[in-house]
Scaffold this motif. Structure first.
Motif, PDB file in Angstrom:
ATOM      1  N   ILE A 281       0.837  -1.186   0.000  1.00 13.57           N
ATOM      2  CA  ILE A 281       0.000   0.000   0.000  1.00 13.57           C
ATOM      3  C   ILE A 281       0.882   1.249   0.000  1.00 13.57           C
ATOM      4  O   ILE A 281       1.805   1.365   0.792  1.00 13.57           O
ATOM      5  CB  ILE A 281      -0.933   0.016   1.226  1.00 13.57           C
ATOM      6  CG1 ILE A 281      -1.896  -1.166   1.148  1.00 13.57           C
ATOM      7  CG2 ILE A 281      -1.692   1.338   1.318  1.00 13.57           C
ATOM      8  CD1 ILE A 281      -2.745  -1.355   2.391  1.00 13.57           C
ATOM      9  N   HIS A 282       0.586   2.159  -0.896  1.00 12.02           N
ATOM     10  CA  HIS A 282       1.294   3.430  -0.963  1.00 12.02           C
ATOM     11  C   HIS A 282       0.509   4.519  -0.234  1.00 12.02           C
ATOM     12  O   HIS A 282       1.079   5.320   0.491  1.00 12.02           O
ATOM     13  CB  HIS A 282       1.511   3.831  -2.419  1.00 12.02           C
ATOM     14  CG  HIS A 282       1.964   5.249  -2.599  1.00 12.02           C
ATOM     15  ND1 HIS A 282       3.157   5.714  -2.104  1.00 12.02           N
ATOM     16  CD2 HIS A 282       1.375   6.305  -3.190  1.00 12.02           C
ATOM     17  CE1 HIS A 282       3.282   6.992  -2.393  1.00 12.02           C
ATOM     18  NE2 HIS A 282       2.205   7.383  -3.052  1.00 12.02           N
ATOM     19  N   LYS A 283      -0.826   4.514  -0.405  1.00 16.82           N
ATOM     20  CA  LYS A 283      -1.626   5.605   0.152  1.00 16.82           C
ATOM     21  C   LYS A 283      -3.018   5.106   0.517  1.00 16.82           C
ATOM     22  O   LYS A 283      -3.618   4.333  -0.224  1.00 16.82           O
ATOM     23  CB  LYS A 283      -1.736   6.722  -0.887  1.00 16.82           C
ATOM     24  CG  LYS A 283      -2.598   7.890  -0.505  1.00 16.82           C
ATOM     25  CD  LYS A 283      -2.574   8.902  -1.655  1.00 16.82           C
ATOM     26  CE  LYS A 283      -3.473  10.066  -1.461  1.00 16.82           C
ATOM     27  NZ  LYS A 283      -3.434  10.986  -2.616  1.00 16.82           N
TER      28      LYS A 283
ATOM     29  N   HIS B  39       4.984   6.491   2.621  1.00 17.78           N
ATOM     30  CA  HIS B  39       3.663   5.886   2.771  1.00 17.78           C
ATOM     31  C   HIS B  39       2.747   6.991   3.283  1.00 17.78           C
ATOM     32  O   HIS B  39       3.092   7.717   4.209  1.00 17.78           O
ATOM     33  CB  HIS B  39       3.699   4.714   3.750  1.00 17.78           C
ATOM     34  CG  HIS B  39       4.587   3.608   3.294  1.00 17.78           C
ATOM     35  ND1 HIS B  39       4.292   2.820   2.214  1.00 17.78           N
ATOM     36  CD2 HIS B  39       5.775   3.174   3.753  1.00 17.78           C
ATOM     37  CE1 HIS B  39       5.252   1.939   2.031  1.00 17.78           C
ATOM     38  NE2 HIS B  39       6.179   2.131   2.954  1.00 17.78           N
TER      39      HIS B  39
ATOM     40  N   GLU C 140     -10.282   5.369  -0.584  1.00 20.93           N
ATOM     41  CA  GLU C 140      -9.325   5.015  -1.633  1.00 20.93           C
ATOM     42  C   GLU C 140      -8.161   4.225  -1.052  1.00 20.93           C
ATOM     43  O   GLU C 140      -7.686   4.525   0.041  1.00 20.93           O
ATOM     44  CB  GLU C 140      -8.748   6.271  -2.300  1.00 20.93           C
ATOM     45  CG  GLU C 140      -9.745   7.130  -3.019  1.00 20.93           C
ATOM     46  CD  GLU C 140      -9.114   8.392  -3.582  1.00 20.93           C
ATOM     47  OE1 GLU C 140      -7.867   8.441  -3.765  1.00 20.93           O
ATOM     48  OE2 GLU C 140      -9.873   9.345  -3.833  1.00 20.93           O
TER      49      GLU C 140
ATOM     50  N   HIS D  25      -4.404   3.033  -2.583  1.00 17.74           N
ATOM     51  CA  HIS D  25      -3.467   3.124  -3.704  1.00 17.74           C
ATOM     52  C   HIS D  25      -2.362   2.089  -3.479  1.00 17.74           C
ATOM     53  O   HIS D  25      -1.645   2.157  -2.478  1.00 17.74           O
ATOM     54  CB  HIS D  25      -2.871   4.527  -3.792  1.00 17.74           C
ATOM     55  CG  HIS D  25      -3.897   5.575  -4.084  1.00 17.74           C
ATOM     56  ND1 HIS D  25      -4.018   6.153  -5.328  1.00 17.74           N
ATOM     57  CD2 HIS D  25      -4.856   6.140  -3.308  1.00 17.74           C
ATOM     58  CE1 HIS D  25      -5.009   7.032  -5.303  1.00 17.74           C
ATOM     59  NE2 HIS D  25      -5.531   7.042  -4.080  1.00 17.74           N
TER      60      HIS D  25
ATOM     61  N   PRO E  76      -2.080   5.290 -13.614  1.00 18.69           N
ATOM     62  CA  PRO E  76      -2.688   4.412 -12.608  1.00 18.69           C
ATOM     63  C   PRO E  76      -3.980   3.807 -13.160  1.00 18.69           C
ATOM     64  O   PRO E  76      -4.678   4.438 -13.950  1.00 18.69           O
ATOM     65  CB  PRO E  76      -2.998   5.343 -11.441  1.00 18.69           C
ATOM     66  CG  PRO E  76      -2.137   6.541 -11.656  1.00 18.69           C
ATOM     67  CD  PRO E  76      -1.951   6.656 -13.133  1.00 18.69           C
TER      68      PRO E  76
ATOM     69  N   GLN F 243      -7.692   1.806 -12.171  1.00 16.56           N
ATOM     70  CA  GLN F 243      -8.623   1.568 -11.073  1.00 16.56           C
ATOM     71  C   GLN F 243      -9.165   0.159 -11.206  1.00 16.56           C
ATOM     72  O   GLN F 243      -9.610  -0.243 -12.271  1.00 16.56           O
ATOM     73  CB  GLN F 243      -9.768   2.575 -11.085  1.00 16.56           C
ATOM     74  CG  GLN F 243     -10.699   2.384  -9.911  1.00 16.56           C
ATOM     75  CD  GLN F 243     -11.759   3.462  -9.799  1.00 16.56           C
ATOM     76  OE1 GLN F 243     -11.818   4.378 -10.600  1.00 16.56           O
ATOM     77  NE2 GLN F 243     -12.590   3.352  -8.802  1.00 16.56           N
TER      78      GLN F 243
ATOM     79  N   ILE G  63      -9.869   1.384  -5.565  1.00 19.15           N
ATOM     80  CA  ILE G  63      -8.525   0.820  -5.465  1.00 19.15           C
ATOM     81  C   ILE G  63      -7.790   1.123  -6.759  1.00 19.15           C
ATOM     82  O   ILE G  63      -8.266   0.814  -7.851  1.00 19.15           O
ATOM     83  CB  ILE G  63      -8.553  -0.703  -5.214  1.00 19.15           C
ATOM     84  CG1 ILE G  63      -9.273  -1.009  -3.893  1.00 19.15           C
ATOM     85  CG2 ILE G  63      -7.132  -1.270  -5.216  1.00 19.15           C
ATOM     86  CD1 ILE G  63      -9.383  -2.477  -3.584  1.00 19.15           C
ATOM     87  N   PHE G  64      -6.617   1.766  -6.616  1.00 19.48           N
ATOM     88  CA  PHE G  64      -5.810   2.145  -7.753  1.00 19.48           C
ATOM     89  C   PHE G  64      -4.479   1.422  -7.693  1.00 19.48           C
ATOM     90  O   PHE G  64      -3.953   1.184  -6.601  1.00 19.48           O
ATOM     91  CB  PHE G  64      -5.545   3.659  -7.748  1.00 19.48           C
ATOM     92  CG  PHE G  64      -6.793   4.490  -7.819  1.00 19.48           C
ATOM     93  CD1 PHE G  64      -7.337   4.832  -9.042  1.00 19.48           C
ATOM     94  CD2 PHE G  64      -7.412   4.927  -6.661  1.00 19.48           C
ATOM     95  CE1 PHE G  64      -8.474   5.594  -9.117  1.00 19.48           C
ATOM     96  CE2 PHE G  64      -8.551   5.707  -6.730  1.00 19.48           C
ATOM     97  CZ  PHE G  64      -9.096   6.038  -7.957  1.00 19.48           C
ATOM     98  N   MET G  65      -3.929   1.090  -8.847  1.00 21.91           N
ATOM     99  CA  MET G  65      -2.585   0.515  -8.918  1.00 21.91           C
ATOM    100  C   MET G  65      -1.703   1.482  -9.684  1.00 21.91           C
ATOM    101  O   MET G  65      -2.072   1.975 -10.738  1.00 21.91           O
ATOM    102  CB  MET G  65      -2.619  -0.851  -9.587  1.00 21.91           C
ATOM    103  CG  MET G  65      -3.404  -1.844  -8.758  1.00 21.91           C
ATOM    104  SD  MET G  65      -3.127  -3.553  -9.172  1.00 21.91           S
ATOM    105  CE  MET G  65      -1.417  -3.757  -8.806  1.00 21.91           C
ATOM    106  N   THR G  66      -0.509   1.730  -9.118  1.00 27.53           N
ATOM    107  CA  THR G  66       0.444   2.672  -9.684  1.00 27.53           C
ATOM    108  C   THR G  66       1.811   1.998  -9.772  1.00 27.53           C
ATOM    109  O   THR G  66       2.206   1.293  -8.835  1.00 27.53           O
ATOM    110  CB  THR G  66       0.557   3.935  -8.794  1.00 27.53           C
ATOM    111  OG1 THR G  66      -0.748   4.472  -8.613  1.00 27.53           O
ATOM    112  CG2 THR G  66       1.464   4.963  -9.411  1.00 27.53           C
TER     113      THR G  66
END
Length: 102
Positions: free
Chosen positions: A17-19, A58, A72, A74, A84, A86, A97-100
């Motif tokens: 998890i980033h954010k 983070h 959210e 991320h 990114p 979704q 939920i986003f993937m980056t």
């Protein structure tokens, strides 16, 4: 024992998890609840939000709202992507939920 890449990487490439964006009904009260956990983390407060940066960037973003909820998530992924993406919201209980890429 050190974990292998296969043990810490999800099939979709997610590394962690980033954010987190968390909606809260009383920003000041929730900030005081997080204080014991964040220690020396950097935080930036505006009228409607408090951004808390922990460790290696983070981020927990507390956002003033009518009710509590994680809105959210991320994730960082090892897969290369230009923008990114979704993930399907019906799999996330109302959270986006986003993937980056890292």
């Amino acid at each position: 024992m050190t974990c292998t890449t296969e043990e810490v990487t999800h099939r979709n490439g997610a590394l962690g998890i980033h954010k987190l964006v968390i909606d809260v009904p009383d920003l000041e009260a929730w900030m005081s609840k997080y204080t014991p956990f964040i220690g020396e983390a950097m935080s930036v407060k505006t009228e409607e939000t408090c951004t808390i940066t922990i460790g290696k960037n983070h981020i927990i973003l507390l956002r003033q709202a009518n009710q509590y909820g994680i809105s959210e998530i991320h994730l960082l992924t090892s897969h290369q992507m230009e923008n990114p993406i979704q993930l399907a919201p019906n799999h996330a209980l109302g959270s986006a939920i986003f993937m980056t890429s890292i």
